[in-house]
Design a protein around this motif. Structure first.
Motif, PDB file in Angstrom:
ATOM      1  N   GLY A 142      -6.885   0.138  -8.809  1.00 54.40           N
ATOM      2  CA  GLY A 142      -8.353  -0.018  -8.881  1.00 54.40           C
ATOM      3  C   GLY A 142      -9.032   0.806  -7.505  1.00 54.40           C
ATOM      4  N   GLU A 143      -8.245   0.756  -6.345  1.00 55.38           N
ATOM      5  CA  GLU A 143      -8.898   1.313  -5.365  1.00 55.38           C
ATOM      6  C   GLU A 143      -8.608   2.945  -5.467  1.00 55.38           C
ATOM      7  OE1 GLU A 143     -10.467   0.344  -2.940  1.00 55.38           O
ATOM      8  OE2 GLU A 143     -10.287  -1.587  -2.931  1.00 55.38           O
ATOM      9  N   SER A 144      -7.474   3.196  -6.087  1.00 52.59           N
ATOM     10  CA  SER A 144      -7.319   4.675  -6.340  1.00 52.59           C
ATOM     11  C   SER A 144      -8.045   5.207  -7.427  1.00 52.59           C
ATOM     12  CB  SER A 144      -5.706   4.859  -7.106  1.00 52.59           C
ATOM     13  OG  SER A 144      -4.841   4.442  -5.903  1.00 52.59           O
ATOM     14  N   ALA A 145      -8.433   4.633  -8.396  1.00 54.49           N
ATOM     15  CA  ALA A 145      -9.319   4.873  -9.567  1.00 54.49           C
ATOM     16  C   ALA A 145     -10.886   5.122  -8.877  1.00 54.49           C
ATOM     17  CB  ALA A 145      -9.419   3.834 -10.485  1.00 54.49           C
ATOM     18  N   THR A 146     -11.243   4.195  -8.185  1.00 56.00           N
ATOM     19  CA  THR A 146     -12.513   4.327  -7.398  1.00 56.00           C
ATOM     20  C   THR A 146     -12.659   5.652  -6.573  1.00 56.00           C
ATOM     21  OG1 THR A 146     -12.811   1.953  -7.394  1.00 56.00           O
ATOM     22  CG2 THR A 146     -14.361   3.139  -5.944  1.00 56.00           C
ATOM     23  N   ALA A 147     -11.646   5.933  -5.854  1.00 51.79           N
ATOM     24  CA  ALA A 147     -11.565   7.063  -5.130  1.00 51.79           C
ATOM     25  C   ALA A 147     -11.764   8.497  -5.850  1.00 51.79           C
ATOM     26  CB  ALA A 147     -10.516   7.131  -4.012  1.00 51.79           C
ATOM     27  N   LEU A 196      -0.865  13.010 -10.905  1.00 56.55           N
ATOM     28  CA  LEU A 196      -0.530  11.816 -10.146  1.00 56.55           C
ATOM     29  C   LEU A 196       0.898  11.464 -10.587  1.00 56.55           C
ATOM     30  CD1 LEU A 196      -3.842   9.846 -11.186  1.00 56.55           C
ATOM     31  CD2 LEU A 196      -3.043  10.309  -8.972  1.00 56.55           C
ATOM     32  N   SER A 197       1.628  10.848  -9.420  1.00 54.33           N
ATOM     33  CA  SER A 197       2.710  10.164  -9.664  1.00 54.33           C
ATOM     34  C   SER A 197       3.051   8.975  -8.700  1.00 54.33           C
ATOM     35  CB  SER A 197       3.870  11.432  -9.275  1.00 54.33           C
ATOM     36  OG  SER A 197       3.914  11.798  -8.050  1.00 54.33           O
ATOM     37  N   PRO A 198       4.179   8.287  -8.703  1.00 55.36           N
ATOM     38  CA  PRO A 198       4.481   7.239  -7.801  1.00 55.36           C
ATOM     39  C   PRO A 198       4.123   7.754  -6.343  1.00 55.36           C
ATOM     40  CG  PRO A 198       5.799   6.924  -9.485  1.00 55.36           C
ATOM     41  CD  PRO A 198       5.275   8.297  -9.668  1.00 55.36           C
ATOM     42  N   SER A 199       4.749   8.945  -6.005  1.00 57.14           N
ATOM     43  CA  SER A 199       4.438   9.492  -4.786  1.00 57.14           C
ATOM     44  C   SER A 199       3.105   9.963  -4.158  1.00 57.14           C
ATOM     45  CB  SER A 199       5.594  10.640  -4.369  1.00 57.14           C
ATOM     46  OG  SER A 199       4.892  11.757  -5.375  1.00 57.14           O
ATOM     47  N   SER A 200       2.217   9.789  -5.037  1.00 58.48           N
ATOM     48  CA  SER A 200       0.747  10.182  -4.940  1.00 58.48           C
ATOM     49  C   SER A 200       0.057   8.911  -4.270  1.00 58.48           C
ATOM     50  CB  SER A 200       0.129  10.614  -5.954  1.00 58.48           C
ATOM     51  OG  SER A 200       1.002  11.723  -6.539  1.00 58.48           O
ATOM     52  N   LEU A 201       0.562   7.593  -4.621  1.00 67.46           N
ATOM     53  CA  LEU A 201      -0.169   6.628  -4.022  1.00 67.46           C
ATOM     54  C   LEU A 201       0.489   6.096  -2.961  1.00 67.46           C
ATOM     55  CD1 LEU A 201      -1.787   3.764  -6.265  1.00 67.46           C
ATOM     56  CD2 LEU A 201      -0.520   3.251  -4.308  1.00 67.46           C
ATOM     57  N   GLY A 250      -2.083  -2.392   4.538  1.00 70.16           N
ATOM     58  CA  GLY A 250      -2.759  -2.840   3.123  1.00 70.16           C
ATOM     59  C   GLY A 250      -3.764  -1.760   2.469  1.00 70.16           C
ATOM     60  N   GLU A 251      -4.116  -0.829   3.465  1.00 66.26           N
ATOM     61  CA  GLU A 251      -5.035   0.139   2.944  1.00 66.26           C
ATOM     62  C   GLU A 251      -4.341   1.081   1.659  1.00 66.26           C
ATOM     63  OE1 GLU A 251      -5.912  -0.851   7.363  1.00 66.26           O
ATOM     64  OE2 GLU A 251      -4.153  -0.031   5.957  1.00 66.26           O
ATOM     65  N   VAL A 252      -5.107   1.888   0.884  1.00 73.88           N
ATOM     66  CA  VAL A 252      -4.544   2.686  -0.359  1.00 73.88           C
ATOM     67  C   VAL A 252      -5.120   4.143   0.111  1.00 73.88           C
ATOM     68  CG1 VAL A 252      -4.650   3.214  -2.628  1.00 73.88           C
ATOM     69  CG2 VAL A 252      -4.788   0.773  -1.815  1.00 73.88           C
ATOM     70  N   LYS A 253      -3.975   4.853   0.023  1.00 73.20           N
ATOM     71  CA  LYS A 253      -4.162   6.416   0.254  1.00 73.20           C
ATOM     72  C   LYS A 253      -3.903   7.143  -0.924  1.00 73.20           C
ATOM     73  CE  LYS A 253      -5.820   6.702   4.467  1.00 73.20           C
ATOM     74  NZ  LYS A 253      -7.119   7.235   5.101  1.00 73.20           N
TER      75      LYS A 253
END
Length: 620
Positions: A115-120, A134-139, A145-148
């Protein structure tokens, strides 16, 4: 890469230290910005490569998007034959590919990360930028706990990904986010139907099992998968439908927790920070200080209790478990004393002894078990070991004396009274008999009216008696709804259960909404969805007042179980919105449940999105 290695300096300020990864056209290095004295990450690629121009342009445009969830681009440049992008370092961060090495994450954490990634990415989409790779290394999840999300626009340029139209690129990012959600739930990487014929993407995870029509649903691989995320993955990956943009996806999976869980387990099983109370710890004070030991559950028994004892030299309690247990035993005794004092003289000594025993036993268990979760001794256990008090013997039963018979004088008086009463009754009877047949002056003969008309006519005589008005039916009174939950008998029997109480809170502005569907026929897979309202006990339903935020087809049933089989129809409405009153037919039997069954949902927030929507339900 030629010209880049440990110790080399680019642009006179970026000192290269350690290579962390490499791709077809680029390498990623840790470095130090000697000018600003800070750590950075360098993405290096050959200036002569076919991706150089597009990558530098993408990096410059990505630097203009300000969002704390997107990895910042700090600088862009070239030095001789090497071009580079300078990014902020993600010190201590773990990419999703590393988080999934032990299996899937808790469902709430997956919902939060995606959800945080989608909002960004939705914010970047409004600036004309997309990720597209997008891949698992992108997130990346940071230590707090912050999402990048890293690689906005640049990752696609570095991998020479074909640039699609804005609408198509939004859909590609939405599908990529759904694949991240699938991987987060299962620990496997899926391949969407739209990607058939392509080589599987290498992401460091095992591929998801394939079935006829696509990949297996997350619920077929892992346990604890929420129904909405499971359906979202199936529709997006197997049926090429689902969200059309990152923002669309964010709306569908919202809300999500504000922070990560305290512990993680595979397949969405985990405990959040509020799931269990903090466990007591034995603090070690300085020498000569007073140790205070908290007792879990003491307040529930009658108040908080602490035990104080002088301490010697500070030592770790694990080295002396006997001392820790003894200290906990002292705290247990204090807790028991506090309980007895709180009870005071309000109960007898027998009940007070039972309460004391219960508190002491609970405290003993807390002292022995390291992870005590608040278990209490049963009342029967406490009573069995309570002191036995001597009871006074019961007062002996003494038989009552037999009543004495009446004397002779009393008998004669009673017979005289009875004889007098019989004589009076006889005199009254004789007088009434002698009056039979005598002339009654009030019974004079009445004149007889002779009708000479050949056809007798009967004239109706108006009645002077006013008929009583028919009894009016008292107005229907409100019937309380004890609980509400989603109703989907054709799938998993759940339908947005968490927000079902919004339909019975008496507030039309709060709305229960089902999960979304691609058509108003629920994708042709079910006849309807709705709500089950529990009335607590059997009640005779006369009216049901619905508040519908949009036109829908709704049928309401009365039943004793959460099933349409054998249910009694209360009423139905077709294509109406706003307040709707359904009046029950005569003879409706009392029921304990009300089934609100939406057979045709209403259009939702965007095209090809339909949801069943109930704002309020009142039962009378």
């Amino acid at each position: 890469m030629h010209g880049v290695g440990p110790g080399s300096v680019l642009a006179g300020r970026y000192a290269v230290a350690l290579r962390t990864s490499e791709g077809t056209f680029h390498e990623r290095w840790r470095a130090t910005d000697t000018t600003l004295e800070r750590d950075v990450v360098l993405v290096c690629f050959s200036t002569d490569s076919q991706v150089a121009a597009a990558t530098l342009d993408a990096a410059r445009r990505a630097a203009g998007v300000e969002d704390q969830r997107l990895v910042r681009v700090l600088d862009v440049g070239s030095d001789g034959g090497v071009s580079f992008i300078v990014e902020e370092p993600l010190t201590g961060g773990q990419p999703l590919s590393h988080l999934l090495q032990g299996g899937g994450l808790p469902a709430d954490e997956v919902r939060r990360l995606v959800g945080e990634s989608a909002t960004a990415l939705e914010k970047a989409r409004h600036r004309g930028l997309h990720h597209l790779a997008l891949s698992p290394s992108s997130l990346v999840r940071m230590p707090g706990g912050e999402v990048k999300v890293r690689g906005l626009a640049t990752e696609a340029a570095l991998t020479d990904t074909e640039i699609a139209s804005d609408g198509r690129a939004s859909r590609v990012d939405a599908v990529g986010l759904v694949k991240l959600a699938y991987a987060g739930l299962t620990g496997r990487w899926p391949q969407a139907v739209s990607e058939r014929g392509r080589s599987p993407q290498r992401v460091g995870l095992e591929p998801a099992p394939s079935i006829v029509g696509g990949v297996a649903a997350p619920s077929e691989i892992a346990v604890g998968v929420p129904a909405d995320l499971d359906l979202l993955c199936r529709l997006t990956l197997n049926e090429d439908s689902g969200p059309v943009s990152p923002g669309d996806l964010a709306v569908q999976i919202a809300p999500w927790p504000a922070g990560p869980p305290t512990s993680e387990a595979s397949a969405g099983i985990g405990l959040r920070a509020t799931a269990r109370p903090a466990e007591p710890t034995l603090a070690v004070p300085p020498p000569g200080a007073t140790r205070v030991l908290p007792v879990v559950g003491a307040s529930a028994a009658g108040g908080a209790a602490t035990a104080s004892a002088p301490t010697g030299p500070a030592e770790h309690p694990e080295k002396h478990p006997g001392a820790a247990i003894a200290a906990a035993g002292a705290a247990a005794g204090a807790a028991a004393a506090g309980v007895a004092g709180a009870i005071g003289d309000k109960v007898g000594s027998f009940a007070r002894a039972a309460a004391d025993r219960a508190a002491a036993r609970a405290a003993e268990r807390r002292a022995v078990h390291d992870r005590f979760d608040g278990e209490d001794i049963a009342l029967t256990d406490a009573l069995e070991e309570s002191p036995v008090e001597e009871l006074e013997p019961p007062v002996p039963l003494i038989a009552a004396p037999a009543p004495e018979g009446p004397s002779g004088t009393q008998s004669r008086i009673a017979l005289a009274i009875v004889a007098a009463l019989v004589l009076v009754a006889l005199v009254i009877g004789v007088q009434n008999v002698t009056r039979i047949g005598q002339h009654d002056p009030t019974g004079a003969a009445r004149p007889t009216v002779t009708v000479t008309s050949p056809r007798p006519t009967t004239t109706p005589v108006p009645s002077t008696t006013t008929p009583a008005p028919p009894a009016s039916t008292p107005p229907a009174g409100p019937i309380a709804v004890v609980s509400a939950k989603g109703f989907d008998p054709q799938e998993d029997n759940t339908e947005a259960d968490g927000i079902a109480p919004l339909a019975v809170d008496g507030k039309p502005e709060t709305v229960w909404r089902s999960r979304w569907y691609g058509t108003d026929t629920y994708n042709g897979k079910k006849a309807g969805v709705g709500l089950v309202l529990d009335l607590g006990s059997a009640a005779t339903i006369r009216e049901v007042l619905l508040t519908l935020p949009a036109p829908q087809d709704v049928t309401v049933y009365a039943a004793d179980t959460a099933s349409l089989e054998g249910a009694q129809q209360v009423g139905a409405t077709t294509g109406k919105a706003g307040p709707v009153t359904l009046t029950a037919p005569p003879g409706l039997k009392p029921a304990t449940k009300l089934l609100v069954w939406v057979t045709k949902p209403a259009p939702a927030e965007s095209a090809n999105h339909f949801r069943a929507q109930i704002a309020d339900v009142a039962v009378r």
